[in-house]
Each structure stands twice: as C-alpha cells, then as structure tokens.
Design an enzyme around this catalytic site. Structure first.
Site, PDB file in Angstrom:
ATOM      1  N   ARG A  76       7.952  -2.985  -2.531  1.00 10.46           N
ATOM      2  CA  ARG A  76       7.680  -2.105  -1.389  1.00 10.46           C
ATOM      3  C   ARG A  76       8.913  -1.306  -0.994  1.00 10.46           C
ATOM      4  O   ARG A  76       8.808  -0.132  -0.636  1.00 10.46           O
ATOM      5  CB  ARG A  76       7.190  -2.921  -0.187  1.00 10.46           C
ATOM      6  N   GLU A 117       3.535 -10.384  -3.370  1.00 12.97           N
ATOM      7  CA  GLU A 117       2.278 -10.414  -2.622  1.00 12.97           C
ATOM      8  C   GLU A 117       1.159 -10.894  -3.531  1.00 12.97           C
ATOM      9  O   GLU A 117       1.194 -10.708  -4.745  1.00 12.97           O
ATOM     10  CB  GLU A 117       1.966  -9.028  -2.050  1.00 12.97           C
ATOM     11  N   ASP A 161      -3.253  11.471   1.317  1.00 13.63           N
ATOM     12  CA  ASP A 161      -2.945  12.200   2.546  1.00 13.63           C
ATOM     13  C   ASP A 161      -1.926  13.286   2.212  1.00 13.63           C
ATOM     14  O   ASP A 161      -0.757  13.227   2.587  1.00 13.63           O
ATOM     15  CB  ASP A 161      -2.409  11.230   3.599  1.00 13.63           C
ATOM     16  N   CYS A 218     -10.550  -3.325  -0.984  1.00  9.60           N
ATOM     17  CA  CYS A 218     -11.120  -2.979  -2.293  1.00  9.60           C
ATOM     18  C   CYS A 218     -12.613  -2.684  -2.173  1.00  9.60           C
ATOM     19  O   CYS A 218     -13.147  -1.842  -2.890  1.00  9.60           O
ATOM     20  CB  CYS A 218     -10.919  -4.124  -3.280  1.00  9.60           C
TER      21      CYS A 218
END
Length: 875
Positions: free
Chosen positions: A529, A562, A630, A843
């Site tokens: 990340r 993760e 975006d 998902c």
C-alpha cells in the site's frame, strides 16, 4: 405476394413448350392480353354468359395481379374468349367523339368509365404533370379509379417506378418505340420472359420489360445525364409534391400500400439474383421514390409492406447503399428524422409483437434485421450531413506493439485468427471514406438511433458469438453498434474481454504442459500500500517489455500483509489507489485546473515516456477488467485516443478561459494588429513558474496577428496547446492504452463520449434506482424494519457520504454504465443487534448488515464504517 412472382414464372415456363417462332409468340402474347382485359374490363356485353368475363352477371372482381395469373391459366387451357361488344371496339377517342353530342350534359355511365380508363392504359411511368392531368380528369368525373389503377400499375413495377419522375425530359413515344426496337436483338429467352411479365403485370405497357432489361432500357438516358456520386436522376421535389397531393385521399393511399406489397418481392429478387443495379444505377430511383412516402411508418405498412420493402433495400450492393447515404445526407433534419422513425417504428413493432428469448432470437427475425440494415444507411447519411472534421487525425504509432512470444502456439490452437477479428471497420464506412468519429455534430443526435426495446430482448451472449464468427446466416447487431445503448455494448465488450482472458489462460496451461514449468495463468500483481506506484508500475513495465500478451490475462491483485482474495473488489481498490497517486499534482505528470476540475498532460513534466505508457496500460486494464476509475479528463483526450486531434472547439472544455479569449479575438470588430498588439509567439510557464516562449510560425515574434491571419493564429494556438505541446506524453499514453485494447472491438463499438462513460462510469447517482434493484438475503426483505430504516438513512446522506457508501460497498464511488439501476447490490443479514460495524464484500457488491435495534444506532454504525474503511481482511 412472394409466391406471385414465382407462379408467374412457373406458369410461363410451361407456356415456353410452344414453338419459339416469333409469329407464334406474338399470337400467344396477344391472346394472353385479351384474356387479361376480359378479366379486368369485360367484353362490354351486359348479357354476357362467359363465367371468365368481367361483364358477366355474378363475376367476382379480382385485382390486376390475380387477373394476370388467371389470364396465363386460361391461355394454357384454351378457354373461351368473348368477342368484343361494339361498345368496346375502336379507340377511346372515337368513342368519346361519337358520344359527345348525346351525352354532353349527362353523368358518366358504366361505359364512359371504361373509356376514361382506356385513356391511361398506356401510362407506364409517371411525371408530375401526368399525375396532375389524371387527377384533374378524375376530379371532374368524381371517379378516382383510373388514377388508382395507374398508381397501382406504375408503383408495383420496378421499371415503371425507375423511369418515373425523372429530372430530365421524359421519353417520347418515338424513343420508347426505338427502345423496344433494340429489344428485338436480345436473347430469345429473355424476350419471352419480358413479354409475359409485361402482359401480366403492366397491362400491355409499351415500355414494359423484365427487370433484367432495366440497364439496357435506360441506357439512352444515362448517355445524356451523367450522375455525380451523390445524385440520382429522380426529381425529388416533384415526388414530394405529388405525395403531398395524393396521400390525403384514403383510396389513393391504399393504392400505394398495395403496390408496395407487390413491388418489394420482385425488387428483392432482382437485387439478389439479377445484379440489376450494376447494369442500371438508376434502379436506385425506386428506393428514393418509395422512401419519400411520409406514411411509411403508419400501422397499415408495418405488417407486410414495410418489412418486405426493407428486405429488398437490405439487398442493395455496397456502392448503392453509399450512394443513398450521400443523397440523404443533403436532406433536412426533419426528413432524416422521419426516415429514422420509420425504421425504428418497424423494429419496435416487431419486437413488442413477438416474444423473443434465448430460443427465439431477435437475430432471426428477417424484418428486424432488414430494418436495422436500412437504418444503417440513414445513420451514415446523418453522419455525412453533420459537422465533419476529416482532416485532424492523429498519426498512427510508428513502432508496432510487440507481438507475443506465444504467437506460434496461438496459431496452432486457432486463437490468433479469432483475436485478429476484434478491431474491424464497417464496410460502408470504408466505401464512404468516413468514420463516425469524424462527425463533431450529426444532423440528429446519435441517441435517436438507439432502440431500447431491441436492447431489452437482445441475447448478447448469442449476438457476440455471431459477431465473432461472422457467418452470413446469422446477423449480429454488434455490426450496427449505433442501435445499441452503452449498457448493451459494454456487455458485448465484457464477453470479448472474458473470452480473451480464457484464451490466454488456456495458452498458459498448455505452455506449462509443453515446457514443464509452472506459469501463472493470471496477471498477478503483489503490491504494498505504501509503495503502490513503484510496485505496480515496475511490474507492469517488465510485463510490457517481456510479453505484452500477459496484459490480456485476468488481473489478480494482492495487497502485501492483507488476507483479501481478489474476486474483483481488491482490483477495484487497487485501481483507485493508483489513480489517486498518479494524478496527484505534486508528482507533476498532470496539471489540474481548479475551474474545470479536469486534468491535462503536463508538457514540462520530468517523467519519462515510460511512465505515461504505464498510465495508459492502467486505463486499458481498467476497461479490460471492467473496473471504473475516478479519472477526470476533458473529452478531447478520448477523442485523441480514438484517432482525432484536438482543435479549437475542443478548448471549450479543456481550457474554457483560453477558448473564450480566442473566440473574442475572432469576433473582434476593430483592428486586431493595432489594438491587441499580439504576435505569433506565445508563452507558457513551467513547473517552477518560468516563462517558456514558443513560435507558432518561424520568427513568430516578428509576425503580428491581424484581422486577415487571426484564424490561422487561433488554429495554430489550439494545435500547439492540445497536440504539439503534449505530443510526446500523449503518444506514450496512447501506446500503453493500445497494448491492452488493440485487439478489442472498443473503437468499433464506442464513440468518445461512451469511452469516457466506460472508464469513469456515470456521474449521476440515482439511489432511488439502486433501491429498486437491490436484493436481500439472510432473512431480510423489502418490508423488513431495518431495511426501511436503512434506505431512509441512506437517502438522508449528503453527496459525499453517498459516494463513501458506494466506495465501501462496491469498491468504487462511481455508478456503472447505465446508472445505479444496473448495479446488483445485495443486503444480507449479519446477525442480531450488536456493536459491530457493517461489513461488505466489494467483489460481489454485498453489504452485511446486523439487525440494529434503532435507526439512530444504524446511522452511527454505518457512518463510522464508511468513513474509516480501508484495507481488506478475511471474515
């Protein structure tokens, strides 16, 4: 009507067993004519006892075509022929002359009607003057049956209609006879068919012949009048005036309808088997004349006449379709819209009157398919007649995109051939020399060509299969993308992407078996990340250099540390984080305009071209993996991706302040040179605020802008701002984008504004539509207390909070193509009242909602969940 043409040919083929001498043929022709007139007009003897005579008592009247068939049958069995009654002998003029003195002030009796009809039996093509002449005579007698008969005869005959309403002087009787004289030298079989067809269908027309003679029969006129590519020899304005006068009469209108029913199957046969257009380009007049009928979209035409006519028109060769499109491109907006509505109405009528499904495909409906093909001609007329920009095209990439090292195995598996079929070009586009993207503004909006009822019944998985296989037996609506909405086209693109992914996975598995090494069937990205750009872009750069085909594998993202398994939701967040980082103004790859809220390429960026290539890859991957980004680009970026350069009008949304300044310069009424004192040298600022000078022309600082050269100044200024200044950055960006999408039907299916919708999703967030389509699981339903309180709470949120909820539940804060109503969200029960926060499976767009005890607690827990959501874990 479809079998009538075949019966005529079949019956006449039997008659051909007679000796072929010309004398006997002429006698046979004369006898068939007598039978025909006996059936349609009678012998004139009111006490006639011949059951096959129109004058006999109790005779059942029949239409012209039925009479033609019966005449051939009577000839074959040598049936009784009546001798003409004295009232039928002699010419019509002799009859009128003999009756003038006795009947001058008397109403017409039955015999008078026949004499007037006889006056027009040799009219086999029409002019505006001839129509008005017949109309005036019929008006005086208050009997329009002669006009109805003439219209039925001419408008049901391909040759009669082709010769009608010519812009040049019509044939004289001598010219028509000379054309008939030329026919004497023709092939015997062709003459026999012509004679029979003429007798049966045209009531002894002096110019009648089979459709295969149209080319030679019209050659005299073609020698006089050479047609330009976008012209036809028909007088269109005259046709419109005639229709305007005649269509107000219901009986006359019915004649047009009936004639079209008889005409269309023969025209379809001519175009399919006789190659008639190549011999006589004037054959196109027929379609021009029929399409001027403003009643074509009325209910009476929808059942039989219009579907058959559309089938005939769909058989036109490509050159003829292009010629029609060029002609119609000169039509007014109202005329184009009328034609669009005509075909759209037929498609809608057929769709709603049939029950189409996976077993009864709309692709198999001949009327719908034919009307869609006809609508395509009008679509390109709409493009041609619009505001075209044919000049400003982006140059193609100089270096080809590297081929995959797996190409040989793909060829062996048959994959290479299939993949090559993605980026295609419509043959009609090629014939016309235009592209849809060349049109800045069409005559009528593109949206009017979309047929929503058709989109609702279209089985897109089947249609996509037909699109890829390209068989002549099955029609795919993806070959006419203008009729599909963005949602349907997006589904077609989704199928294409998924099949390509499966293909790459199949190749990889076979390679692992052949080479004995473990290969990854997915495009796997493992990222941190905190270093998402470095990790992702380095990995993608290696793949782009080593094997670009791997970019077409299904994306699988894993965040280090993760537990989330990527079934789509992890990829969504990956794309969003990458976009946030890349478009951060501090990085300097893009500039941000606070007024427009849009990004643009930084012409003075320190980043190398490879970085922009990787950004293009990311955008391509987002489309390929059905993820919404975006991203906020002006429309000119998507136009450039589709091959068009930016121009002055594109500055309106890319840089509205500059656009307004240049517009005022163009409109300035004073002396530009003296009052504004500007030159062909412009200045920009770099990242550090330093001015950079650029000459739009050589020695531009010494060339003043004047009233005479200001248009050139504006054009070159726009060219520099939108193209030249960012040429290096954009080419790299486009190259990356095409690495992923080069074999996709993306450019074939979508317009630039639809590409933006595809990448960015819809900006309109209609949560009422989302509420209507949401499903429930685990014990919840629409009437559950918690569900009612949930929707009341969500509707009370502000715009930003609603976007956060979408982000939390679906992985993106944008609506998919088609709006939130197309989003399949599920709200599932996650236990009884608790202090735990709501969770989600991004998902699958699933919200896991505990049954909170109060509305206040629901609001507090939900807001906390959507505000602080980040990262993935295993539940």
């Amino acid at each position: 009507p479809a079998s009538l043409h075949q019966r005529l040919r079949s019956l006449y083929s039997r008659c051909r067993s007679f000796p072929p001498e010309r004398r006997k043929r002429a006698a046979a022709k004369h006898l068939i004519e007598r039978y025909y007139h006996q059936l349609t007009e009678g012998c004139g003897n009111e006490s006639c006892s011949n059951s096959w005579c129109a004058s006999s008592v109790g005779f059942n009247r029949m239409d012209n075509n039925a009479a033609a068939v019966k005449a051939l049958e009577l000839y074959k069995v040598n049936a009784k022929l009546c001798d003409p009654h004295p009232s039928k002998k002699g010419t019509a003029s002799a009859y009128l002359e003999s009756s003038n003195s006795a009947c001058s002030n008397r109403k017409m009796n039955h015999k008078d009607v026949h004499s007037v009809r006889d006056n027009f039996k040799d009219v086999n093509y029409l002019t505006e003057e001839k129509v008005y002449e017949i109309l005036d005579i019929c008006g005086e007698k208050e009997d329009y049956s002669p006009l109805i008969r003439v219209i039925g005869r001419v408008f049901s005959s391909a040759e009669g209609l082709v010769q009608s309403f010519r812009r040049s002087k019509p044939y004289t009787k001598e010219e028509l006879k000379s054309l008939q004289g030329k026919d004497e030298d023709k092939d015997e079989d062709e003459k026999e068919a012509a004679a029979c067809s003429a007798t049966a269908m045209e009531e002894d027309s002096p110019t009648s012949s089979s459709s295969s003679r149209l080319g030679e029969g019209s050659s005299g006129e073609n020698d006089v009048q050479k047609l330009a590519p976008d012209e036809v020899s028909v007088d269109i304005e005259a046709v419109r005036r005639v229709y305007e006068r005649l269509l107000s009469n219901e009986k006359i209108e019915a004649a047009f309808l009936n004639a079209l029913v008889y005409l269309s199957p023969n025209v379809e046969c001519d175009l399919t088997y006789h190659n008639v257009y190549s011999r006589d380009p004037n054959y196109l007049n027929l379609f021009v004349i029929v399409m001027e009928n403003s009643n074509l979209h009325s209910p009476e035409y929808l059942e039989i006449a219009l579907p058959q006519f559309c089938k005939a028109m769909s058989k036109l060769p490509l050159a003829a379709q292009a010629k029609l499109a060029r002609l119609w491109s000169h039509y007014s907006v109202e005329q184009i819209r009328r034609m669009v509505e005509t075909f759209q109405q037929l498609i809608t009528y057929k769709v709603i009157s049939n029950e189409f499904n996976s077993r009864n495909l709309v692709n198999d409906d001949d009327a719908v398919v034919a009307a869609t093909k006809c609508l395509k001609i009008v679509y390109y007329a709409n493009v041609l007649g619009g505001d075209l920009d044919m000049e400003h095209n982006e140059e193609e990439d100089e270096e080809p995109i590297p081929e995959s090292s797996e190409l040989t195995l793909q060829e062996l598996l048959g994959e290479e051939r299939r993949n090559k079929k993605g980026p295609r070009v419509d043959p009609l586009e090629t014939e016309l020399g235009i592209r849809t993207n060349d049109c800045r503004r069409p005559l009528i909006p593109f949206e009017e060509f979309v047929n929503e009822p058709l989109n609702e019944v279209l089985e897109m998985d089947k249609d996509y299969t037909f699109f890829k296989v390209e068989t002549e037996n099955k029609f795919s609506f993806m070959t006419c993308p203008f009729i599909l909405n963005a949602v349907t086209k997006n589904l077609g693109l989704y199928y294409d992407n998924r099949i390509r992914m499966y293909s790459e996975r199949r190749i990889t598995v076979l390679y692992s078996l052949v080479q004995g090494q473990q290969l990854n069937p997915y495009l796997r990205l493992k990222v941190r990340r905190d270093h998402i750009i470095d990790d992702a872009l380095v990995r993608l750069e290696m793949i782009a250099m080593e094997n670009p085909a791997d970019l077409k594998k299904q994306l699988y993202v894993e965040f280090e540390g993760e537990q989330g398994v990527d079934e789509g939701g992890v990829s969504k967040e990956f794309f969003q984080l990458v976009v946030e980082e890349i478009f951060n103004p501090d990085i300097g790859m893009f500039t941000y305009d606070e007024r427009t809220k849009l990004f643009w390429f930084n012409p003075s960026s320190f980043e190398n071209e490879g970085q922009y290539t990787l950004i293009g890859i990311v955008l391509g991957l987002a489309i390929y993996n059905n993820c919404i980004l975006d991203v906020h680009f002006p429309m000119v970026v998507y136009r450039k991706l589709m091959g068009k350069k930016g121009t002055f009008r594109d500055l309106a949304d890319a840089n509205p302040v500059l656009h307004q300044s240049l517009k005022e310069l163009l409109e300035y009424e004073g002396s530009v040179e003296e009052d504004m004192m500007i030159t062909f040298q412009i200045s920009q600022t770099d990242l550090f605020g330093n001015p950079l000078m650029y000459d739009l022309r050589e020695n531009g600082d010494k060339i003043p802008v004047t009233n005479e050269n200001r248009k050139e100044f504006v054009a070159q200024y726009s060219e520099y701002m939108l193209n030249k200044s960012v040429e290096k950055q954009f080419k790299a960006f486009r190259r990356g984008f095409h690495m992923v999408t080069n074999e996709s039907p993306l450019k074939y299916l979508f317009r630039p504004e639809e590409i933006e919708l595809l990448i960015c999703g819809s900006r309109n967030l209609d949560f009422l539509a989302l509420e209507e389509t949401t499903e429930y699981d685990g014990g919840y339903n629409r009437d559950s207390r918690i569900i009612k309180e949930f929707w009341e709470t969500l509707h009370s949120f502000g715009e930003e909070q609603k976007r956060l909820f979408l982000q939390f539940t679906t992985g993106t804060d944008r609506a998919p193509v088609g709006g939130l109503g197309k989003l399949k969200m599920i709200i599932a029960k996650n236990g009884p009242d608790t202090d735990r926060l709501p969770t989600s499976h991004t998902c699958f767009n699933v919200l896991l909602l505990p049954e909170y005890s109060s509305k206040e607690k629901l609001r507090e827990r939900l807001l906390k969940a959507i505000t602080y959501a980040k990262g993935f874990g295993m539940l």
